[in-house]
Design a protein around this motif. Structure first.
Motif, PDB file in Angstrom:
ATOM      1  N   PRO A  84      -0.558  10.632  -5.820  1.00 59.12           N
ATOM      2  CA  PRO A  84       1.001  10.322  -6.154  1.00 59.12           C
ATOM      3  C   PRO A  84       1.175   9.576  -7.553  1.00 59.12           C
ATOM      4  O   PRO A  84      -0.030   8.922  -8.001  1.00 59.12           O
ATOM      5  CB  PRO A  84       1.004   9.263  -5.119  1.00 59.12           C
ATOM      6  N   LEU A  85       2.127   9.965  -8.127  1.00 61.42           N
ATOM      7  CA  LEU A  85       2.373   9.471  -9.449  1.00 61.42           C
ATOM      8  C   LEU A  85       2.343   7.901  -9.526  1.00 61.42           C
ATOM      9  O   LEU A  85       1.882   7.379 -10.532  1.00 61.42           O
ATOM     10  CB  LEU A  85       3.778   9.617 -10.028  1.00 61.42           C
ATOM     11  N   ASN A 104       5.642  -1.979 -12.619  1.00 60.87           N
ATOM     12  CA  ASN A 104       6.708  -2.396 -11.762  1.00 60.87           C
ATOM     13  C   ASN A 104       7.095  -1.393 -10.767  1.00 60.87           C
ATOM     14  O   ASN A 104       7.743  -1.772  -9.768  1.00 60.87           O
ATOM     15  CB  ASN A 104       7.949  -2.255 -12.747  1.00 60.87           C
ATOM     16  N   PRO A 105       6.788  -0.069 -10.853  1.00 61.68           N
ATOM     17  CA  PRO A 105       6.887   0.638  -9.563  1.00 61.68           C
ATOM     18  C   PRO A 105       5.865   0.052  -8.709  1.00 61.68           C
ATOM     19  O   PRO A 105       4.521   0.151  -8.923  1.00 61.68           O
ATOM     20  CB  PRO A 105       6.379   2.072 -10.020  1.00 61.68           C
ATOM     21  N   ARG A 106       6.290  -0.305  -7.506  1.00 62.18           N
ATOM     22  CA  ARG A 106       5.412  -1.116  -6.547  1.00 62.18           C
ATOM     23  C   ARG A 106       5.196  -0.301  -5.312  1.00 62.18           C
ATOM     24  O   ARG A 106       6.180   0.270  -4.650  1.00 62.18           O
ATOM     25  CB  ARG A 106       6.087  -2.552  -6.368  1.00 62.18           C
ATOM     26  N   PHE A 107       4.137  -0.547  -4.762  1.00 63.47           N
ATOM     27  CA  PHE A 107       3.653  -0.114  -3.451  1.00 63.47           C
ATOM     28  C   PHE A 107       4.337  -0.834  -2.317  1.00 63.47           C
ATOM     29  O   PHE A 107       4.106  -2.088  -2.300  1.00 63.47           O
ATOM     30  CB  PHE A 107       2.217   0.104  -3.299  1.00 63.47           C
ATOM     31  N   GLY A 108       5.241  -0.202  -1.700  1.00 65.69           N
ATOM     32  CA  GLY A 108       5.819  -0.767  -0.401  1.00 65.69           C
ATOM     33  C   GLY A 108       5.484  -0.181   0.786  1.00 65.69           C
ATOM     34  O   GLY A 108       5.094  -0.925   1.724  1.00 65.69           O
ATOM     35  N   CYS A 109       5.585   1.091   0.783  1.00 67.49           N
ATOM     36  CA  CYS A 109       5.117   1.823   1.917  1.00 67.49           C
ATOM     37  C   CYS A 109       4.487   3.071   1.864  1.00 67.49           C
ATOM     38  O   CYS A 109       3.704   3.475   3.060  1.00 67.49           O
ATOM     39  CB  CYS A 109       6.486   2.263   2.746  1.00 67.49           C
ATOM     40  N   CYS A 161      11.004   3.027   1.409  1.00 67.97           N
ATOM     41  CA  CYS A 161      11.483   1.859   1.259  1.00 67.97           C
ATOM     42  C   CYS A 161      11.887   1.657  -0.380  1.00 67.97           C
ATOM     43  O   CYS A 161      13.086   0.850  -0.530  1.00 67.97           O
ATOM     44  CB  CYS A 161      10.501   0.790   1.401  1.00 67.97           C
ATOM     45  N   GLY A 162      11.604   2.656  -1.128  1.00 70.08           N
ATOM     46  CA  GLY A 162      12.123   2.793  -2.477  1.00 70.08           C
ATOM     47  C   GLY A 162      11.526   1.711  -3.619  1.00 70.08           C
ATOM     48  O   GLY A 162      11.852   1.855  -4.772  1.00 70.08           O
ATOM     49  N   ALA A 163      10.449   0.858  -3.176  1.00 69.40           N
ATOM     50  CA  ALA A 163      10.099  -0.069  -4.137  1.00 69.40           C
ATOM     51  C   ALA A 163       9.244   0.710  -5.428  1.00 69.40           C
ATOM     52  O   ALA A 163       9.058  -0.006  -6.302  1.00 69.40           O
ATOM     53  CB  ALA A 163       9.153  -0.884  -3.421  1.00 69.40           C
ATOM     54  N   CYS A 164       8.937   1.876  -5.023  1.00 73.56           N
ATOM     55  CA  CYS A 164       8.238   2.525  -6.229  1.00 73.56           C
ATOM     56  C   CYS A 164       8.843   3.563  -7.148  1.00 73.56           C
ATOM     57  O   CYS A 164       8.562   4.360  -7.731  1.00 73.56           O
ATOM     58  CB  CYS A 164       7.152   3.397  -5.351  1.00 73.56           C
ATOM     59  N   THR A 165      10.329   3.287  -6.868  1.00 72.76           N
ATOM     60  CA  THR A 165      11.336   4.238  -7.411  1.00 72.76           C
ATOM     61  C   THR A 165      10.927   4.058  -9.248  1.00 72.76           C
ATOM     62  O   THR A 165      10.870   3.321  -9.751  1.00 72.76           O
ATOM     63  CB  THR A 165      12.775   3.879  -7.436  1.00 72.76           C
ATOM     64  N   VAL A 166      11.022   5.669  -9.686  1.00 73.34           N
ATOM     65  CA  VAL A 166      11.050   5.851 -10.918  1.00 73.34           C
ATOM     66  C   VAL A 166      12.123   6.840 -11.112  1.00 73.34           C
ATOM     67  O   VAL A 166      12.592   7.544 -10.518  1.00 73.34           O
ATOM     68  CB  VAL A 166       9.832   6.345 -11.608  1.00 73.34           C
ATOM     69  N   ARG A 214      10.885   8.822  -5.467  1.00 73.09           N
ATOM     70  CA  ARG A 214       9.909   7.762  -5.138  1.00 73.09           C
ATOM     71  C   ARG A 214       8.379   8.294  -5.565  1.00 73.09           C
ATOM     72  O   ARG A 214       7.911   9.387  -5.165  1.00 73.09           O
ATOM     73  CB  ARG A 214      10.109   7.844  -3.572  1.00 73.09           C
ATOM     74  N   SER A 215       7.950   7.323  -6.430  1.00 76.76           N
ATOM     75  CA  SER A 215       6.656   7.791  -6.841  1.00 76.76           C
ATOM     76  C   SER A 215       5.572   7.956  -6.221  1.00 76.76           C
ATOM     77  O   SER A 215       4.542   8.447  -6.346  1.00 76.76           O
ATOM     78  CB  SER A 215       6.527   7.002  -8.201  1.00 76.76           C
TER      79      SER A 215
END
Lengths: 777, 154
Positions: B22-23, B35-40, B45-50, B58-59
């Motif tokens: 995964p990106l 800043n793209p963060r691992f959430g799930c 959850c969208g924490a990894c959004t780019v 969702r990266s």
């Protein structure tokens, strides 16, 4: 006092730990960088241990540039406590807030203040900081006085510049005199942990003169977070670090029978699989390699008998279980007088009775970041980077886990996502420690979503049975409260023992440090002063005594939402049975003026019309949507919350929408109204989530809530269009806690609003659409 | 292992990665863009959004191979501490978050939303964010920030 290793001893024994790791981008967090002044100054002092809390410079140092470095065992978990502390320090020292820098929670550099918990960071944790700053000010003025030709008492300070008001041109900066000031001053130390306090020569300011405390200073961490320059613990990388993933048993009680890592060996970067009894971790050079290897490794587990009752029978199981411990508590406050204890006779003589039972499920911390830690355990030393909210306790627990002298263990706290208790960040740290120890290299463990949602510690399920006796005038003469709950102390809220970690349990260590925590009237609920009150609290044994995904610990406002859901719903039922307005009944029986004041303030803001519930339009309304309003009171260690919820209930679908919250909040002196308002708003949304969505599901083998689909929480559509916060400030009182109290009344306020709208009482949380629909059918 | 060319915030990077990686992990672990963060890891959850090709994605769910050669935007590239992007400024002005671990997803989704629809209605804002998780419950502040940002974006 806990034994504190001196800074020098630590350097001698394990100096490499302090400087041995740089970070890939050199900027983990401003707080870590801020540690430099102390690192460089502390080692040479010949006298008292430089990190003893009896020394002023163990808490605070002023560098030649005038920056004030503060060392605290409290940490930021997302509610703005770092900013509140900065305001308090800036107030006492008369320096700009921007000149105050913190080292938080690094066990090698900060006093043990018990970490964060119980909404005590500002109420208790700021006390020593305030006193230390006042004493530092006194020392700095004393050092400056000869040069400025005045008594210290005559001097003034503006923005860190000391001025002789008789000769305003005569001035010197804090930074310039800091070297001469005796910041080694020995302080009087009292208490320990949450209540650790120190006092020195300086007297803190009279709160009526505050200029910084009480203002909405922007939070110091928000801009770096939004700008993307902030670093969380998930961003810590150390040289030579491996990536680890853990694999949990597929069922409670399943034991590992066979490990075949042959398929994992084909994964690029795979290093090895670590197995210790039923603890399994996979290591790889890359994160993706670790994830793929953890999916590829072929594990055979035993198939134990079903160890858990079915989810459907949970509350029956709790009612039928023989309690492992019971406690009868007398009510708090004025209701302890006049015949308390005559509850049975009052109930049997009652002209009518109200009886009801309420049920609140297991809930998961389900933190936003699933849990992450980096550990380096080599050559008899352990350094762990963790965002756990009680780092000094974690240090003790890790030392016990790996049987290492505590002096050789250091926790470097770096912020993680909001933790809200003991979610499992502590367990992730223990996982990383075991894997690093096995690998002889630093290891970063990142939990996957299911590791947190399914296997993190849970807020306990609670059942409350209530009965009230009413006389012929429908006045309450007695109330009996009975709770049955799993213990919030099955896993200690302080991670200070080695046997509590999930990794320890999986390696076969028995849990011998559990404590029984009771859910009581007046403990987690308001203490209404009815003439007779009996409170009986039972703790029931864990559903499974081994390493269990349903082990229980503290989740935000431990058992407060559950117990207050019961009691505050019940008060509403009593009001309805008595035919009186639910606020009027509360005002009659709650005697604390501040509790009355939050109810009145919320009622005024909401435009509350005095009348009994239900609204009575349920039968007459032609449309699908019924409207209602509900109130609930929350009291918690001197903080008072009155919450009103207005709801729409769709009687066809059962869907429930909170259209408005009004929350009146009194936590004594307010340090930062802007940050407080945001924290209360967030508390309301999170506790709404727990009230209407959150329930850990399980089958007879294991927890089946593993992600955000199987453990849904509130999303944008759930957020009320209107959220009104009424802050009641008491500058004459000390600041109280605000992190948890407004979580407490929300569920009952919503359930009471549903009753008002529909005439149907919801006694089991969460109030899902399916449950509301079934109740309306 | 294969070699990929990634363009992140206008800068080119050559990375060696498993094509199905995964990106998210390439951005975080290889490029230290945190800043793209691992959430799930599940796209829930969208924490990894780019932002890829002007869309919030969702990266954690797109393999690096499919992101190669397309413009990728992360929070780091939005503005600078000296010149915050107006959306960042709005979130700062509103003091919108508690812990902030999820904020990357909200800010980047706001960017994608307002780039396509500078003045969204309340309903459009809520719908655009329905796929994101904030465990702290910071939604009231987030809504205020997005409203503020939409007012500021001409």
């Amino acid at each position: 006092m806990a034994h504190h290793v001196t800074r020098r001893e630590f350097v001698k024994r394990g100096g490499g730990l302090l400087v041995g790791f740089s970070l890939i981008d050199g900027s983990v967090a401003p707080r870590l960088l801020a540690s430099t002044p102390r690192d460089s100054q502390a080692a040479e002092d010949p006298s008292a241990p430089p990190d003893s809390p009896s020394r002023l410079d163990a808490w605070l140092r002023v560098d030649p540039d005038g920056l004030v470095h503060v060392f605290t065992g409290k940490v930021e978990i997302g509610m703005g406590v770092e900013t509140a502390f900065a305001q308090i320090i800036a107030e006492e020292l008369d320096v700009p807030v921007s000149h105050v820098r913190f080292v938080m929670g690094d066990t090698a550099q900060t006093p043990d203040q018990g970490g964060v918990g119980g909404s005590t960071s500002v109420s208790n944790g700021a006390k020593p900081l305030r006193n230390v700053a006042a004493s530092a000010r006194a020392m700095l003025l004393q050092a400056a006085a000869p040069q400025l030709g005045a008594d210290p008492a005559q001097l003034e300070v503006r923005d860190g510049i000391i001025i002789n008001p008789a000769h305003p041109a005569t001035r010197v900066s804090y930074g310039a005199v800091a070297g001469r000031a005796d910041l080694h001053e020995i302080l009087q130390v009292t208490g320990a942990g949450f209540s650790l306090n120190v006092e020195g020569a300086g007297t803190p300011k009279d709160p009526s003169t505050y200029r910084v405390v009480g203002t909405s200073v922007p939070r110091v961490d928000i801009a770096p977070k939004v700008l993307g320059t902030f670093r969380y613990v998930t961003d810590v990388r150390v040289p030579g670090m491996l990536h680890g993933r853990v694999i949990r048993p597929p069922a409670t009680g399943a034991h590992l029978v066979r490990v075949n890592d042959e398929p994992a060996r084909r994964i690029q970067g795979y290093v090895r699989t670590v197995v210790k009894h039923d603890f399994v971790g996979v290591l790889a050079d890359t994160e993706w390699g670790a994830i793929k290897a953890s999916q590829a490794v072929d594990l055979t587990w035993s198939e134990p008998a079903a160890n858990l009752p079915s989810h459907d029978s949970l509350y029956t199981w709790m009612r039928q279980a023989t309690p492992k411990a019971s406690r009868q508590t007398l009510p708090h406050g004025p209701s302890t007088s006049a015949g308390a204890g005559d509850v049975e006779s009052a109930l049997s003589l009652a002209s009518s009775r109200v009886e009801a039972s309420y049920e609140f499920p297991f809930q998961s911390h389900a933190t936003m970041g699933p849990g992450c830690a980096v550990a380096d355990v080599r050559e008899g030393q352990a350094t762990i980077w963790s965002g756990a909210q009680k780092p000094h306790a974690l240090r003790k627990g890790i030392a016990e886990l790996i049987d290492m002298p505590i002096e050789h263990v250091r926790i470097v706290w770096v912020e993680d996502s909001g933790s809200y208790g003991r979610p499992g960040f502590e367990d992730a740290a223990a996982d990383a420690v075991l894997l690093s120890q096995a690998a002889g290299r630093p290891v970063r463990v990142q939990w996957m979503r299911a590791d947190m949602t399914a296997w993190g510690a849970k807020g306990p399920a609670v059942v409350c049975d209530l009965a009230a006796a009413l006389d012929e005038h429908r006045e309450v003469t007695a109330v009996r409260f009975t709770s049955r709950a799993f213990s919030g102390g099955e896993i200690l809220y302080q991670p200070s023992t080695g046997d509590n970690f999930l990794a320890a349990r999986l390696t076969g260590v028995p849990n011998t440090s559990s404590v029984d925590e009771f859910v009581s009237w007046g403990g987690q609920t308001p203490a209404y002063a009815f003439p007779n009150v009996q409170s009986i609290a039972h703790v029931v044994a864990s559903l499974y005594d081994g390493p269990s995904p349903l082990r229980t610990s503290h989740l935000r406002d431990p058992e407060g939402p559950a117990a207050s859901f019961a009691v505050e719903s019940f008060i509403d039922e009593v009001a309805a049975a008595s035919g009186v307005d639910p606020i009027a009944l509360r005002l009659k029986w709650i005697k604390e003026p501040r509790a009355q004041a939050v109810l009145q303030a919320a009622a005024e803001k909401a435009g509350w019309q005095s009348r009994p519930s239900p609204a009575g339009h349920a039968r007459n309304s032609a449309g699908d949507v019924l409207k209602g309003r509900g109130v609930a009171l929350g009291t918690r260690n001197g903080t008072y919350v009155g919450t009103i919820a207005e709801v729409d209930v769709n009687r066809r679908t059962g869907a429930l929408r909170v259209t408005r919250f009004v929350c009146a909040h009194d936590c004594g002196l307010i340090v930062n109204p802007g940050a407080l308002t945001r924290t209360i708003q967030a508390n309301l949304v999170q506790s709404l989530s727990r009230a209407v969505h959150e329930e850990v599901a399980f089958d007879d083998r294991t927890v089946t809530s593993v992600d955000w689909r199987t453990y849904p929480i509130a999303r944008m559509a759930d957020v009320p269009p209107t959220v009104d916060i009424v802050l009641i400030n008491h500058p004459e009182l000390p600041p109280g806690g605000a992190g948890e109290p407004s979580s407490r009344p929300t569920a009952a306020a919503i359930a009471n609003a549903v009753f008002d709208a529909t005439g149907v009482r919801m006694r089991r949380a969460p109030l899902t659409a399916a449950r509301v629909k079934a109740a309306l059918a | 292992m294969s070699r990929f060319s990634l363009t992140v915030n206008g800068q080119s990077h050559t990375v060696d990665a498993d094509p199905d990686c995964p990106l998210l992990y390439v951005l975080r672990d290889t490029l230290a863009l945190n800043n793209p963060r691992f959430g799930c890891g599940l796209g829930q959850c969208g924490a990894c959004t780019v932002i890829v090709d002007h869309h919030a994605v969702r990266s954690c769910r797109i393999p690096v191979s499919s992101a190669a050669g397309r413009p990728i935007g992360t929070l780091d590239g939005l503005g600078t501490p000296e010149h915050p992007h107006p959306i960042q400024q709005a979130f700062i002005d509103e003091q919108a978050f508690q812990c902030g671990y999820c904020l990357n997803g909200w800010v980047m989704t706001a960017k994608a939303l307002l780039d396509g629809n500078p003045h969204p209605s309340e309903e459009e804002i809520r719908r655009a964010f329905q796929g994101l998780i904030c465990r702290c419950g910071s939604h009231v502040g987030i809504l205020a920030a997005v409203r503020r940002a939409s007012g500021h974006q001409a």
